[in-house]
Structure formats: structure tokens, C-alpha cells
Design a protein around this motif. Structure first.
Motif, short mmCIF file in Angstrom:
data_model
loop_
_atom_site.label_atom_id
_atom_site.label_comp_id
_atom_site.label_asym_id
_atom_site.label_seq_id
_atom_site.Cartn_x
_atom_site.Cartn_y
_atom_site.Cartn_z
N VAL A 189 0.80 -1.09 0.05
CA VAL A 189 -0.06 -0.08 0.00
C VAL A 189 0.91 1.20 -0.18
O VAL A 189 1.70 1.45 0.70
CB VAL A 189 -1.09 0.06 1.33
N LYS A 190 0.69 2.23 -1.00
CA LYS A 190 1.21 3.45 -1.13
C LYS A 190 0.62 4.33 -0.15
O LYS A 190 -0.39 4.45 0.06
CB LYS A 190 1.30 4.06 -2.58
N PRO A 191 1.65 5.21 0.55
CA PRO A 191 0.93 6.05 1.44
C PRO A 191 0.35 7.13 0.74
O PRO A 191 0.58 7.72 -0.32
CB PRO A 191 2.08 6.79 2.22
#
Length: 75
Positions: A29-31
Motif C-alpha cells: 500500500v502506497k501512503p
């Protein structure tokens, strides 16, 4: 405890296989990108109400179109 007449109990969430036994499939998951909001500004609302007393609340001003309760005077 399962009711003998309730056949849908096993279909409810939480009655399936334990989560610890299921395979761990996760995508990285990308921030989230942080969005900058609009800069806040102070509104001068008390200037539109007129003079204030020492507490900062609007001061009472006797108006000829209203009575002592603040209701309009019918003429």
C-alpha cells in the motif's frame, strides 16, 4: 450455540475459517498523498454587530423600532 432451526448461522461473518489459517495475500500500500487545505482566515463578525462590552459580547443598543425584548414595534 447454534439454534437447530437456524440454518443461516454459519453464513454469518466470523463463522468461516480462522483468519490465521488463510493465506496472507497483501498488496503493498502506497501512503496517501497529503492534500493541503485552504489557509484559514479570521472573520471579523463582531464588527458587523456593532460595539461590544468588555466581555466581547455585543452591547445592548436601544432601537426605536424594537421594544425592550427585542421584538419589532408595530405601528
Amino acid at each position: 450455540m447454534k439454534d437447530n432451526k437456524d440454518h443461516a448461522t454459519l453464513e454469518l461473518p466470523g463463522f468461516g475459517a480462522p483468519a490465521s489459517l488463510l493465506p496472507d495475500i497483501r498488496k503493498p500500500v502506497k501512503p496517501a498523498q497529503r492534500q493541503r487545505g485552504k489557509k484559514q482566515e479570521q472573520l471579523e463578525l463582531l464588527d458587523t454587530l456593532g460595539p461590544t462590552d468588555r466581555t466581547g459580547l455585543p452591547a445592548w443598543i436601544q432601537d426605536e423600532n424594537t421594544d425592550l425584548t427585542g421584538l419589532p414595534v408595530w405601528r
